[in-house]
Design a protein around this motif. Sequence first.
Motif, mmCIF file in Angstrom:
data_model
loop_
_atom_site.group_PDB
_atom_site.id
_atom_site.type_symbol
_atom_site.label_atom_id
_atom_site.label_comp_id
_atom_site.label_asym_id
_atom_site.label_seq_id
_atom_site.Cartn_x
_atom_site.Cartn_y
_atom_site.Cartn_z
ATOM 1 N N GLN A 88 -1.637 40.045 -17.424
ATOM 2 C CA GLN A 88 -3.076 39.833 -17.587
ATOM 3 C C GLN A 88 -3.319 38.586 -18.434
ATOM 4 N N GLN A 89 -2.515 38.413 -19.487
ATOM 5 C CA GLN A 89 -2.625 37.226 -20.339
ATOM 6 C C GLN A 89 -2.326 35.953 -19.539
ATOM 7 N N ARG A 90 -1.294 36.037 -18.694
ATOM 8 C CA ARG A 90 -0.929 34.878 -17.854
ATOM 9 C C ARG A 90 -2.072 34.516 -16.917
ATOM 10 N N LYS A 91 -2.684 35.556 -16.356
ATOM 11 C CA LYS A 91 -3.806 35.344 -15.431
ATOM 12 C C LYS A 91 -4.977 34.684 -16.159
ATOM 13 N N GLU A 92 -5.251 35.154 -17.366
ATOM 14 C CA GLU A 92 -6.355 34.570 -18.145
ATOM 15 C C GLU A 92 -6.086 33.105 -18.460
ATOM 16 N N SER A 93 -4.830 32.796 -18.799
ATOM 17 C CA SER A 93 -4.487 31.402 -19.100
ATOM 18 C C SER A 93 -4.631 30.525 -17.856
ATOM 19 N N TRP A 94 -4.260 31.092 -16.722
ATOM 20 C CA TRP A 94 -4.419 30.365 -15.456
ATOM 21 C C TRP A 94 -5.892 30.010 -15.228
ATOM 22 N N PHE A 95 -6.754 30.976 -15.337
ATOM 23 C CA PHE A 95 -8.163 30.717 -15.052
ATOM 24 C C PHE A 95 -8.841 29.898 -16.160
ATOM 25 N N ALA A 96 -8.240 29.891 -17.343
ATOM 26 C CA ALA A 96 -8.780 29.055 -18.428
ATOM 27 C C ALA A 96 -8.428 27.577 -18.216
ATOM 28 N N SER A 97 -7.456 27.295 -17.337
ATOM 29 C CA SER A 97 -7.078 25.909 -17.044
ATOM 30 C C SER A 97 -8.070 25.299 -16.055
ATOM 31 N N SER A 98 -8.184 23.994 -16.134
ATOM 32 C CA SER A 98 -9.031 23.295 -15.159
ATOM 33 C C SER A 98 -8.379 23.381 -13.782
ATOM 34 N N LEU A 99 -9.159 23.209 -12.741
ATOM 35 C CA LEU A 99 -8.616 23.222 -11.385
ATOM 36 C C LEU A 99 -7.605 22.088 -11.222
ATOM 37 N N LYS A 100 -7.873 20.975 -11.866
ATOM 38 C CA LYS A 100 -6.950 19.839 -11.792
ATOM 39 C C LYS A 100 -5.591 20.201 -12.412
ATOM 40 N N SER A 101 -5.634 20.910 -13.540
ATOM 41 C CA SER A 101 -4.380 21.359 -14.157
ATOM 42 C C SER A 101 -3.623 22.303 -13.233
ATOM 43 N N ARG A 102 -4.358 23.192 -12.599
ATOM 44 C CA ARG A 102 -3.699 24.178 -11.724
ATOM 45 C C ARG A 102 -3.013 23.503 -10.538
ATOM 46 N N LEU A 103 -3.613 22.409 -10.071
ATOM 47 C CA LEU A 103 -3.067 21.725 -8.896
ATOM 48 C C LEU A 103 -1.631 21.247 -9.121
ATOM 49 N N GLN A 104 -1.292 20.952 -10.389
ATOM 50 C CA GLN A 104 0.055 20.415 -10.620
ATOM 51 C C GLN A 104 1.160 21.418 -10.296
ATOM 52 N N TYR A 105 0.788 22.713 -10.229
ATOM 53 C CA TYR A 105 1.799 23.732 -9.926
ATOM 54 C C TYR A 105 2.135 23.799 -8.439
ATOM 55 N N LEU A 106 1.426 22.985 -7.656
ATOM 56 C CA LEU A 106 1.712 22.866 -6.217
ATOM 57 C C LEU A 106 2.676 21.714 -5.934
ATOM 58 N N ARG A 107 2.928 20.913 -6.943
ATOM 59 C CA ARG A 107 3.703 19.688 -6.718
ATOM 60 C C ARG A 107 5.184 19.968 -6.459
ATOM 61 N N PRO A 108 5.901 18.969 -5.940
ATOM 62 C CA PRO A 108 7.339 19.144 -5.697
ATOM 63 C C PRO A 108 8.071 19.507 -6.994
ATOM 64 N N VAL A 109 9.215 20.125 -6.849
ATOM 65 C CA VAL A 109 9.982 20.605 -8.005
ATOM 66 C C VAL A 109 10.255 19.457 -8.998
ATOM 67 N N PRO A 110 9.802 19.635 -10.254
ATOM 68 C CA PRO A 110 10.013 18.587 -11.252
ATOM 69 C C PRO A 110 11.493 18.240 -11.423
ATOM 70 N N ARG A 111 11.756 16.968 -11.625
ATOM 71 C CA ARG A 111 13.082 16.443 -11.961
ATOM 72 C C ARG A 111 14.039 16.381 -10.771
ATOM 73 N N LEU A 112 13.626 16.893 -9.586
ATOM 74 C CA LEU A 112 14.472 16.696 -8.408
ATOM 75 C C LEU A 112 14.227 15.294 -7.872
ATOM 76 N N PRO A 113 15.215 14.740 -7.172
ATOM 77 C CA PRO A 113 15.015 13.390 -6.618
ATOM 78 C C PRO A 113 13.785 13.336 -5.721
ATOM 79 N N VAL A 114 13.095 12.222 -5.748
ATOM 80 C CA VAL A 114 11.913 12.039 -4.905
ATOM 81 C C VAL A 114 12.392 11.879 -3.462
#
Lengths: 204, 204
Positions: free
Chosen positions: A115-141
Amino acid sequence: MAAGGAAATAAQHWRALLAAALDSNAHLKHSTYFQLATVSVNGRPANRTVVFRGFQEGSDNILINTDSRTRKIEEINQFHYGEICWYFTESWEQFRINGRIDVIDSSTRDLAKQQQRKESWFASSLKSRLQYLRPVPRLPVLEESSEDYQLDPSIGPLDSFCLLVFNPEQVDYVNLKRNVRFLFTSSRSSDQSNNAWQIEKVNP
Amino acid sequence: MAAGGAAATAAQHWRALLAAALDSNAHLKHSTYFQLATVSVNGRPANRTVVFRGFQEGSDNILINTDSRTRKIEEINQFHYGEICWYFTESWEQFRINGRIDVIDSSTRDLAKQQQRKESWFASSLKSRLQYLRPVPRLPVLEESSEDYQLDPSIGPLDSFCLLVFNPEQVDYVNLKRNVRFLFTSSRSSDQSNNAWQIEKVNP
């Protein structure tokens, strides 16, 4: 703010000092950024900038959002301790906060934590949330990303969204303008609600 | 500076990226401050703000002045690795620099190292040197110091003056404005003068 002056004489809680520092540096976007050090899997220190997302309600615990696909999650799952170094560039105050980190990710079973995780998710801006859709960090482009991600604002936390709950045990505060330094040590009981802090004035 | 643009396309040495970041943030006093993480004696991470004092001549080694009476010296003498996190608040660039730290203090016997320590001492302002006369850091305040220290400008390094030489092995660079990230890995030969760097473009 009266905090600095009070600090020069005695015993103010670090939370009050931090609130005053955040207030006096609020015009600087980077005032909510700090560096989180952990110990990596090979035993070496690791250190990166993260964003302060506030305190967990009713506690001194610091909230940090991160991507579960970053190395720090593996690191913290292996060794649960971290040290925050939070330097305020305008007021010349530094908070070194040492403590234990709790990882709350998509695999966490505790319903209150989810529930806390969910609240933190919705407390983030939509722009912040979008970054979790990005390719796996630190893997080669593999290919240049178009950065054209879409996300339904009503959808809950993505699997890659992870909440860190940082539980402070010691705070080393120094004010370089006033040349004062205080060490705060938690004398926490097993009941988290009863968290007392010992304060000691030390040489800067 | 052209560095940011070049970074978006390819392979620029991290030293060039860092020089450009220092240049574009030069109007900010705190642009030469970074956070140095080490592993403390109890195994937990430690993290504090220190000041960049330039590179060792003819190498990629980063120079840091510190007080030999601080805990980090004991920590580094026990475990020689550290990670610098250097965030540039205006250009939104972060350098995470992992490497080995060499401690040069008053007990170091190597004459060339002592010469380097002496040069770093005299390269510091007189005001900076005065801090090495102060009471032992982190000990309880016994009496209010008058802060009225005097020091002959021609006198060499005080015993409490310590030079750290940070030898980078990996640099993780991210530019949040341009959304690019590069990993630089040293393929150093035992002959330090021949230091090549491998570069990889990775997902931010």
